[in-house]
Design a protein around this motif. Structure first.
Motif, mmCIF file in Angstrom:
data_model
loop_
_atom_site.group_PDB
_atom_site.id
_atom_site.type_symbol
_atom_site.label_atom_id
_atom_site.label_comp_id
_atom_site.label_asym_id
_atom_site.label_seq_id
_atom_site.Cartn_x
_atom_site.Cartn_y
_atom_site.Cartn_z
ATOM 1 N N VAL A 287 77.043 86.607 101.667
ATOM 2 C CA VAL A 287 77.052 85.415 100.810
ATOM 3 C C VAL A 287 77.790 84.270 101.504
ATOM 4 O O VAL A 287 77.370 83.107 101.434
ATOM 5 C CB VAL A 287 77.710 85.732 99.448
ATOM 6 C CG1 VAL A 287 77.867 84.448 98.617
ATOM 7 C CG2 VAL A 287 76.869 86.738 98.670
ATOM 8 N N GLY A 288 78.904 84.594 102.181
ATOM 9 C CA GLY A 288 79.648 83.564 102.896
ATOM 10 C C GLY A 288 78.801 82.898 103.970
ATOM 11 O O GLY A 288 78.833 81.669 104.131
ATOM 12 N N LYS A 289 78.029 83.682 104.719
ATOM 13 C CA LYS A 289 77.147 83.123 105.748
ATOM 14 C C LYS A 289 76.064 82.252 105.117
ATOM 15 O O LYS A 289 75.718 81.183 105.643
ATOM 16 C CB LYS A 289 76.513 84.252 106.559
ATOM 17 C CG LYS A 289 77.477 84.951 107.513
ATOM 18 C CD LYS A 289 76.773 86.049 108.305
ATOM 19 C CE LYS A 289 77.725 86.705 109.302
ATOM 20 N NZ LYS A 289 77.065 87.795 110.070
ATOM 21 N N ASN A 290 75.505 82.706 103.974
ATOM 22 C CA ASN A 290 74.481 81.913 103.290
ATOM 23 C C ASN A 290 75.039 80.573 102.827
ATOM 24 O O ASN A 290 74.408 79.527 102.975
ATOM 25 C CB ASN A 290 73.931 82.689 102.090
ATOM 26 C CG ASN A 290 73.059 83.860 102.484
ATOM 27 O OD1 ASN A 290 72.544 83.918 103.605
ATOM 28 N ND2 ASN A 290 72.892 84.809 101.576
ATOM 29 N N MET A 291 76.241 80.606 102.244
ATOM 30 C CA MET A 291 76.845 79.367 101.749
ATOM 31 C C MET A 291 77.225 78.427 102.893
ATOM 32 O O MET A 291 77.160 77.203 102.752
ATOM 33 C CB MET A 291 78.085 79.690 100.918
ATOM 34 C CG MET A 291 77.799 80.263 99.535
ATOM 35 S SD MET A 291 77.123 79.012 98.374
ATOM 36 C CE MET A 291 75.360 79.311 98.535
ATOM 37 N N ALA A 292 77.601 78.993 104.039
ATOM 38 C CA ALA A 292 78.014 78.169 105.186
ATOM 39 C C ALA A 292 76.865 77.320 105.717
ATOM 40 O O ALA A 292 77.101 76.248 106.296
ATOM 41 C CB ALA A 292 78.578 79.052 106.291
ATOM 42 N N LYS A 293 75.632 77.765 105.524
ATOM 43 C CA LYS A 293 74.478 76.999 106.007
ATOM 44 C C LYS A 293 73.717 76.319 104.860
ATOM 45 O O LYS A 293 72.611 75.832 105.058
ATOM 46 C CB LYS A 293 73.540 77.906 106.800
ATOM 47 C CG LYS A 293 72.983 79.081 106.004
ATOM 48 C CD LYS A 293 72.158 80.010 106.895
ATOM 49 C CE LYS A 293 71.598 81.185 106.094
ATOM 50 N NZ LYS A 293 70.847 82.139 106.936
ATOM 51 N N SER A 294 74.350 76.287 103.673
ATOM 52 C CA SER A 294 73.728 75.668 102.502
ATOM 53 C C SER A 294 74.229 74.223 102.328
ATOM 54 O O SER A 294 75.189 73.814 102.985
ATOM 55 C CB SER A 294 74.074 76.480 101.248
ATOM 56 O OG SER A 294 75.408 76.214 100.839
ATOM 57 N N PRO A 295 73.617 73.453 101.426
ATOM 58 C CA PRO A 295 74.104 72.099 101.150
ATOM 59 C C PRO A 295 75.487 72.085 100.506
ATOM 60 O O PRO A 295 76.078 71.010 100.352
ATOM 61 C CB PRO A 295 73.047 71.548 100.173
ATOM 62 C CG PRO A 295 71.842 72.403 100.353
ATOM 63 C CD PRO A 295 72.366 73.747 100.717
ATOM 64 N N TYR A 296 76.003 73.269 100.137
ATOM 65 C CA TYR A 296 77.280 73.340 99.407
ATOM 66 C C TYR A 296 78.402 73.887 100.289
ATOM 67 O O TYR A 296 79.454 74.278 99.788
ATOM 68 C CB TYR A 296 77.096 74.215 98.167
ATOM 69 C CG TYR A 296 75.902 73.789 97.349
ATOM 70 C CD1 TYR A 296 75.969 72.664 96.530
ATOM 71 C CD2 TYR A 296 74.693 74.476 97.436
ATOM 72 C CE1 TYR A 296 74.862 72.236 95.812
ATOM 73 C CE2 TYR A 296 73.581 74.056 96.713
ATOM 74 C CZ TYR A 296 73.674 72.938 95.909
ATOM 75 O OH TYR A 296 72.577 72.508 95.204
ATOM 76 N N ALA A 297 78.188 73.878 101.609
ATOM 77 C CA ALA A 297 79.152 74.466 102.541
ATOM 78 C C ALA A 297 80.531 73.832 102.429
ATOM 79 O O ALA A 297 81.555 74.526 102.567
ATOM 80 C CB ALA A 297 78.631 74.342 103.972
ATOM 81 N N ASN A 298 80.593 72.524 102.186
ATOM 82 C CA ASN A 298 81.879 71.831 102.102
ATOM 83 C C ASN A 298 82.407 71.727 100.676
ATOM 84 O O ASN A 298 83.409 71.048 100.434
ATOM 85 C CB ASN A 298 81.761 70.429 102.706
ATOM 86 C CG ASN A 298 81.438 70.470 104.188
ATOM 87 O OD1 ASN A 298 81.935 71.340 104.910
ATOM 88 N ND2 ASN A 298 80.584 69.558 104.632
ATOM 89 N N LYS A 299 81.724 72.379 99.734
ATOM 90 C CA LYS A 299 82.105 72.254 98.325
ATOM 91 C C LYS A 299 82.528 73.581 97.698
ATOM 92 O O LYS A 299 83.242 73.590 96.696
ATOM 93 C CB LYS A 299 80.938 71.658 97.524
ATOM 94 C CG LYS A 299 80.548 70.258 97.975
ATOM 95 C CD LYS A 299 79.354 69.735 97.186
ATOM 96 C CE LYS A 299 78.948 68.353 97.658
ATOM 97 N NZ LYS A 299 77.770 67.832 96.912
ATOM 98 N N VAL A 300 82.067 74.691 98.256
ATOM 99 C CA VAL A 300 82.441 76.001 97.730
ATOM 100 C C VAL A 300 82.949 76.871 98.878
ATOM 101 O O VAL A 300 82.621 76.645 100.048
ATOM 102 C CB VAL A 300 81.268 76.704 97.015
ATOM 103 C CG1 VAL A 300 80.768 75.895 95.836
ATOM 104 C CG2 VAL A 300 80.137 76.990 97.993
ATOM 105 N N LYS A 301 83.764 77.862 98.537
ATOM 106 C CA LYS A 301 84.362 78.745 99.523
ATOM 107 C C LYS A 301 84.295 80.181 99.036
ATOM 108 O O LYS A 301 84.665 80.490 97.895
ATOM 109 C CB LYS A 301 85.826 78.343 99.761
ATOM 110 C CG LYS A 301 86.604 79.257 100.687
ATOM 111 C CD LYS A 301 86.154 79.147 102.123
ATOM 112 C CE LYS A 301 87.045 79.986 103.048
ATOM 113 N NZ LYS A 301 86.530 80.004 104.426
ATOM 114 N N VAL A 302 83.814 81.069 99.918
ATOM 115 C CA VAL A 302 83.783 82.505 99.643
ATOM 116 C C VAL A 302 84.748 83.172 100.619
ATOM 117 O O VAL A 302 84.694 82.898 101.815
ATOM 118 C CB VAL A 302 82.356 83.070 99.828
ATOM 119 C CG1 VAL A 302 82.343 84.580 99.603
ATOM 120 C CG2 VAL A 302 81.380 82.386 98.873
ATOM 121 N N PRO A 303 85.662 84.026 100.149
ATOM 122 C CA PRO A 303 86.641 84.642 101.063
ATOM 123 C C PRO A 303 85.976 85.506 102.119
ATOM 124 O O PRO A 303 85.023 86.235 101.834
ATOM 125 C CB PRO A 303 87.531 85.472 100.129
ATOM 126 C CG PRO A 303 86.704 85.704 98.913
ATOM 127 C CD PRO A 303 85.846 84.487 98.763
#
Length: 592
Positions: A287-303
């Motif tokens: 999930v962290g890798k998916n979020m890192a390349k999403s439009p929300y990379a600078n808005k949400v954080k997964v440990p």
């Protein structure tokens, strides 16, 4: 709360006499059962008293004996499922009987006065909510998880239960740190051949305790990076306990919560995958890798997990500095209202209840502005108009900021569902942090759900149909059927209402006067019951319900399809050429 019966003409009441007197023996029988259960509870209390005296004597003789004996019994006692079932029904059976008795009495006595009926139910909720919490805290396990879900739905259960169960979001009593350390020591030695001193420079503060395990703040030794981490430790025998607890709760659903079987079945199937923290570590990584390349990379954080230190009952991950979203909102409101947290909590609960009792789902802005003036006036009636206006602006800014964060959360989850096919199926308020860096922290991916391409596209078709300005009932029904929903009579209008309840909003039920989604669901099933519910739909629907409950915390009537339709449309547009392959029976069309 049941809807009041219409007044019955005197000439018609004679027909009900036989029915009335037929019901009375049943009600008295329930009373007798209640007395028997209460007597059993008294006997058990006496037995518990004697057991405590024996434990006290043994502990005085040998301080380590009780812990050793207790752990050995917990690991080997074959009677534990029976004991837990008895403890559950000892507390819950009188509650169920009292509710059933009250419902029967209101029918038999023809109590038509709405205020009297309302007051009767309110008194009942106030009486039994604390007992429900005591039962949860005594048994823990699955019941903590269910209590957390219920406490996040201010429009799902009565206010008294929401208020009391909200304690489960933050302060489930933790296990002793020394006991947790023993589990950590054993896990590290078995999986890595390391001692706790090899890995952790410090291991103390409890960050939170929940149904399956608890989380501690710790610091790694320089050899392992020296960073501050969060360590999640599984309670002993948690998996066996959950499995047995599901049997207990399934019986409760048959008695008091009809219609929950599909939801409970999927809930059990998913929750029983949580008992291997190596899986959760992998989920966090993906999930962290998916979020890192999403439009929300600078808005949400997964440990980020430290997989080399993870095992079946131990999860080591990056520590996120921040506060739970609900706590952050409460503290900001408290600051605006003069620093009184009790008043802030009272205001938030009052707004939740106001939304819960509302039968309208439209714009709440006018009512909210009026409430602002009432709230400020209650705090300081001598406050000038300018001071009131200043505080009102701060309150509206705070609410707007909180709603923006909720919209961000919905968007990030929509992206995970429709783009990645991998999302958190348990986004209750305790799993959402407001980080010091300004981002949202998304934690606890034990209930990560994955969707196939077919599931994503089928769900996208339903959400797009629900999100249109002009609703096409046939389009919604077709999409629901292709997803795997099937009712007894294929009543298209009823199926469309099921779709809205699962994936959009509770508003239609409120407009019809149904106090909770459960009551509305029962109404829909009475018209044309749903006989097939696809497993992938259950947790998406549960996620939608949890977000609506979080919206209630922010005084907002949410329509999840309105937030998710853009992500659903992107999924359909990106994979449009594959739709016929999955026989969805639809072609991508521009949103109206």
């Amino acid at each position: 709360m049941p809807i009041a019966h219409a007044t019955t003409p005197r000439s018609c009441r004679r027909r009900h006499y036989l029915h009335r007197y037929w019901q009375l023996p049943v009600i008295w029988l329930l009373c007798v059962v209640w007395i028997i259960i209460s007597a059993a509870a008294t006997a058990t209390s006496a037995d518990n008293f004697l057991s405590k005296q024996l434990r006290s004597t043994l502990t005085q003789a040998n301080p380590t004996l009780y812990t050793t004996i207790g752990e050995r019994e917990q690991a080997t006692n074959p009677l534990e499922p029976t004991i837990r079932a008895f403890k559950f029904w000892r507390r819950v059976a009188p509650i169920v009987i009292h509710y059933k008795f009250t419902e029967g009495w209101l029918k038999v006595a023809h109590i038509d006065d709405k205020k009297k009926r309302y007051d009767t139910w309110e008194k009942l909720h106030t009486t039994h909510a604390p007992t429900g919490l005591k039962c949860i805290l005594e048994l823990r396990g699955l019941f903590v998880k269910i209590g957390q879900v219920m406490s996040s739905r201010a429009d799902f259960i009565p206010r008294q239960y929401v208020d009391v169960f909200s304690e489960l979001q933050d302060s489930v009593p933790p296990w002793e740190t020394d006991r947790v350390k023993r589990i950590v020591k054993q896990s590290l030695m078995d999986s890595q051949g390391l001692t706790i001193e090899d890995v952790f420079e410090s291991f103390d503060e409890v960050l939170g305790s929940a149904s399956i395990g608890q989380v501690h703040k710790a610091k790694l030794t320089p050899e392992f990076g020296g960073e501050t981490v969060a360590v999640k430790v599984m309670h002993p025998n948690a998996e066996t306990r959950f499995r047995n607890d599901f049997k207990i709760f399934r019986t409760l659903c048959k008695v008091a919560l009809p219609g929950w079987d599909p939801i409970l079945r999927e809930l059990e199937m998913q929750m029983m995958t949580e008992f291997d923290y190596t899986n959760e570590g992998q989920n966090l990584l993906r999930v962290g890798k998916n979020m890192a390349k999403s439009p929300y990379a600078n808005k949400v954080k997964v440990p980020h997990p430290i997989l080399d230190l993870c095992s079946k009952n131990l999860l080591v991950m990056e520590y996120l500095e921040g506060k739970k979203l609900a706590t952050s909102i409460e503290e900001k409101l408290s600051s605006i209202l003069g620093g009184d947290k009790l008043i802030a909590r009272k205001v938030l609960k009052a707004k939740q209840q106001a939304l819960f009792e509302s039968k309208h789902s439209g714009n709440q802005k006018k009512g909210f502005l009026k409430d602002l003036n009432d709230i400020i006036g209650e705090i300081n009636i001598s406050m000038s108009v300018l001071e009131k206006a200043a505080k009102a602006r701060k309150l509206m800014a705070m609410t707007r900021d909180a709603r923006n964060k909720l919209s961000l959360l919905l968007d990030a989850t929509g992206h995970q569902i429709f783009n990645d096919g991998l999302y958190n199926g348990d986004p209750h308020p305790g799993n959402i942090l407001f980080l010091e860096c300004g981002r949202l922290g998304l934690i606890d991916y034990g209930q990560t759900r994955s969707l196939t391409k077919h599931d994503r596209l089928a769900l996208a078709a339903v959400v797009c149909a629900l999100g249109r300005k002009t609703i096409d009932i046939h389009e919604i029904t077709t999409a629901m059927n292709e997803f795997g929903f099937h009712s007894r009579d294929n009543n298209e209008e009823n199926i469309a209402k099921f779709a809205a309840l699962y994936f959009d909003s509770d508003a239609a039920g409120k407009r019809l006067g149904y106090a909770t989604p459960q009551k509305y669901l029962q109404h829909l099933n009475s018209i044309d019951p749903m006989v097939e519910v696809p497993d992938p739909a259950v947790f998406v629907a549960r996620t939608s319900f949890l977000f609506r409950g979080l919206g209630a915390l922010l005084q907002q009537q949410l329509h999840t399809s309105q937030h998710w339709k853009k992500h659903a449309k992107i999924a359909i547009d990106a994979k449009g050429e594959d739709l016929q392959l999955y026989n969805l029976g639809m072609t991508p069309v521009a949103d109206e």
